[in-house]
Design an enzyme around this catalytic site. Sequence first.
Site, PDB file in Angstrom:
ATOM      1  N   GLU A 273       0.786  -1.240   0.000  1.00  0.00           N
ATOM      2  CA  GLU A 273       0.000   0.000   0.000  1.00  0.00           C
ATOM      3  C   GLU A 273       0.816   1.288   0.000  1.00  0.00           C
ATOM      4  O   GLU A 273       0.316   2.325   0.470  1.00  0.00           O
ATOM      5  CB  GLU A 273      -0.916  -0.011   1.235  1.00  0.00           C
ATOM      6  CG  GLU A 273      -0.190   0.147   2.594  1.00  0.00           C
ATOM      7  CD  GLU A 273       0.134  -1.158   3.304  1.00  0.00           C
ATOM      8  OE1 GLU A 273       0.229  -2.210   2.636  1.00  0.00           O
ATOM      9  OE2 GLU A 273       0.314  -1.127   4.542  1.00  0.00           O
ATOM     10  N   GLU A 307      -5.583  -2.677  -0.550  1.00  0.00           N
ATOM     11  CA  GLU A 307      -4.448  -1.740  -0.575  1.00  0.00           C
ATOM     12  C   GLU A 307      -4.953  -0.305  -0.615  1.00  0.00           C
ATOM     13  O   GLU A 307      -4.388   0.583   0.015  1.00  0.00           O
ATOM     14  CB  GLU A 307      -3.524  -2.028  -1.759  1.00  0.00           C
ATOM     15  CG  GLU A 307      -2.998  -3.465  -1.832  1.00  0.00           C
ATOM     16  CD  GLU A 307      -2.375  -3.994  -0.552  1.00  0.00           C
ATOM     17  OE1 GLU A 307      -1.839  -3.186   0.238  1.00  0.00           O
ATOM     18  OE2 GLU A 307      -2.443  -5.226  -0.322  1.00  0.00           O
TER      19      GLU A 307
END
Length: 884
Positions: A273, A307
């Site tokens: 992420e 994410e």
Amino acid sequence: MKSENPKPVLLADYRPPDFLIDSVHLDIVLAPSKTRVTSKLTVRRNPDSEATGKVPLRLDGELLKLESIALDGRALKPSSYRVDDTSLTILAPPKEPFTLEIVTLVNPKGNTALQGIYLSRGVYCSQCEAQGFRRITYFLDRPDVLAEYTVRLEADIETAPILLANGNPVERGTLSGGERHYAIWHDPHPKPSYLFAIVGGSLSPVASTFTTQSGREVDLRIYVERGKESRAHWAMESLKRAMRWDEVKFGREYDLDVFNIVAVSDFNMGAMENKGLNIFNDRLILASPQTATDSNYESIESVVAHEYFHNWTGNRITCRDWFQLCLKEGLTVYRDQEFSADLRSATVQRISDVRQLKALQFPEDQGPLAHPVRPESYVEINNFYTPTVYEKGAEVVRMIHTIVGPEKFRAGMDLYFERHDGQAVTIEDFIACFADVSGADFTQFHRWYSQSGTPELVCDLSYDRRKKSAELTVHQVLKPSPGKAKKQPYFIPISMALLGENGQEMDLEVEGGIKIRDGVMAVSERTTSFKFKGVSSRPVPSLLRGFSAPVTVTMSISDQDLAFLMHHDSDLFNRWQSSNAYATRSIIGLLDAKRPNAMVAAKSSKLADALRYALRDSELDDSYKAELLKLPSVADVAREKASRVDHAGIFDAHRLFSRTVGEKLADDLESLYANASRDKKFSPDAKNAGRRALRNAALTLLTARGASEDFARVEAHYRKASNMTDACHALFLIAGVDAPGRLDILEDFFERWKDDHLVIDMWFAAQAQSPRPSVLDEVKALCRHPLFKITTPNKVRALIGTYALGNPLQFNRADGAGYDFLADKVLEIDQLNPQVAARMLGAFRSYRALEPGRKGLARAALKRVAAAPISRDCHEIVSRMLED
Ligand code: ARG
Ligand code: ZN
């Protein structure tokens, strides 16, 4: 490779950093083996530091070549700093804020561990979580040091026309001669170093835009290998759905001008992420009807969302230290599960999440690798990206939701975002938000974060016909786990109902326990009794509806009552749960049955009747019916058996049971298979995927009969398949049996897909999961196949991972050859990529539940690994496994 006992890091030892870094300017000149990183840091004392007087500044750094170091513009004398394998220490830094300029060289090409900057099929990319940034430059590589980053990247235009970093683009240009270029990026949001990322390479973008709820336009781009652009559209649609959903469900809006995703082929995990620049395993981005299965489409949708959701739960609010990993992971998994539940069938989503929890987290929690959702000690933090932190962590958040209810849950989340935006916080901070909005006391609930192991609820229901009363006792059995011998009882929300003769939920008064709301009770003591009055007929209990807590339930319930629940439970999740439990216990019952044939006949009839009844119910979704038809796997049965596990015996009982169910249900399955409409045009949505899943589940159950016409049907299914879902389903079925068409189909699939590195992973996996006795030799041969690459984690997972974790019968061979093979491979992989090697070792996590012969062989293989010179990652795993 350091193999001595490394010192564990303890939660109890947490101290705030002595220094803070407010801003970072990085200049990265990309080159395959000598990438030069110039880092300018502004550093100051942390006012909250507990240290007094002279404090050295110790920066983390690994595998770096230090070229130069200057403080406030002046080169540092060698006597004023010290460098070793893991750090750079400035011995007497100034009291006032200062700047540091550090130049290091790193080697992306030689980086097979895939942490820090590395090359994946010619693309420069990075992975920093958890501690990869220290392989790029010397830094305070800990999540509670938040800095503002500006990054300049420079590279050859030819090899790296695309240059990306976190945040917003600022400037780009070509350099003298026109062969090189640069790009400057700035991320205005202070972030910890683990969220840093860069990419440089020849990639093609798929572009779109998203207008946020407040009307800002965000440029979205997904970068993929040239020629694969058309396979990125599903990921793009998923991203937009996730962005909208987070606005509607949680009021969270995106906060940069651009959002970039890059798909790479070599990646240790699923995806990452990094702020504004998510990097993905390409398996979780690329999809087309011809190359991806419905389950690939589903994972893409949920991981892209996961994410993206981290932007608020993880990035804007991050973890104070790595012990708090579940603060972002458990919460974000909960959020992605809810997203999928909203987009698809909520019941089927819950079933598949619970299946996954039981298949992956329960064995971990019940074996030598058990650890609390928030661990208190680690040697290598990468070993704690586990189903316990992720999936059980999500269940704990779900219980909070159940306890406070949807409105208070949303209010608690709102408070969390408001109170902690821009901070690095702890589980205590998170829980306090829900306590504050609801007034509830979460002190006891906190044990879910500190005690490991799966609680067992031993339940008993008695009925007094004369008094028209019933009593349910719930006893918490908390077996010892590694490092936790004695445990305190939990606060456990139990969603439940008592069902009357026709399956109706009885409307009853309850005494005892804690009432959360209608249909949801809680227990907080070791033993709790609930008394029900006015019970006009013998009730059948429907307990733990929707799997309201991550526990096991033990209750003596007759086949008759289970069958009743399979037909009539108004909670569809529990209807599935009953049918699954019934099948599992029937198979276990066959293991030491004196007359297995008579027994299987009776047992399978009950299940077949319930399945037939469900198949004919037009109210139920295809996807739900498909879940009902999927019988528990050999691994599921082994887990329920829990001790003296003999996989060969379980496999035989499983086969006998499935075959008999297949025979009993054949008419319905055949007509379902023949009549289910085929795809005109492929659509990956839930409804169409459900239809394919049902038809494929019917095919599996028919094939369990093992007749030659069944194998012919599978071959025809493969040949007629117009999408990868059907083709792959047939491929896995045929690879598992000695059918005449087996080799032809494997060959056909290979010829068709040999140039597609993702699809060919399915070919490796299909062969590795085969229960045929020759599979180990075949897997060994495939390890030498030209398309197999030991340095690519997806290949290792497809072939070795599928064999070790997805083929319980043949991995657990009675002669131990499966264990020896895995030990050899782990040692080989460990030299290249310790993180992946340590993960493969997880295949041994349940070895203590094996029957004595296999257990001894598994232990010997583990001991052999322990005696070799291995990484810290593997060392930690084998030591925990071998500890008594
Ligand atoms: N934070 C990533 C996620 O979304 C996982 C990164 C794991 N990386 C690692 N080195 N263990 O779940
Ligand atoms: Zn995550």
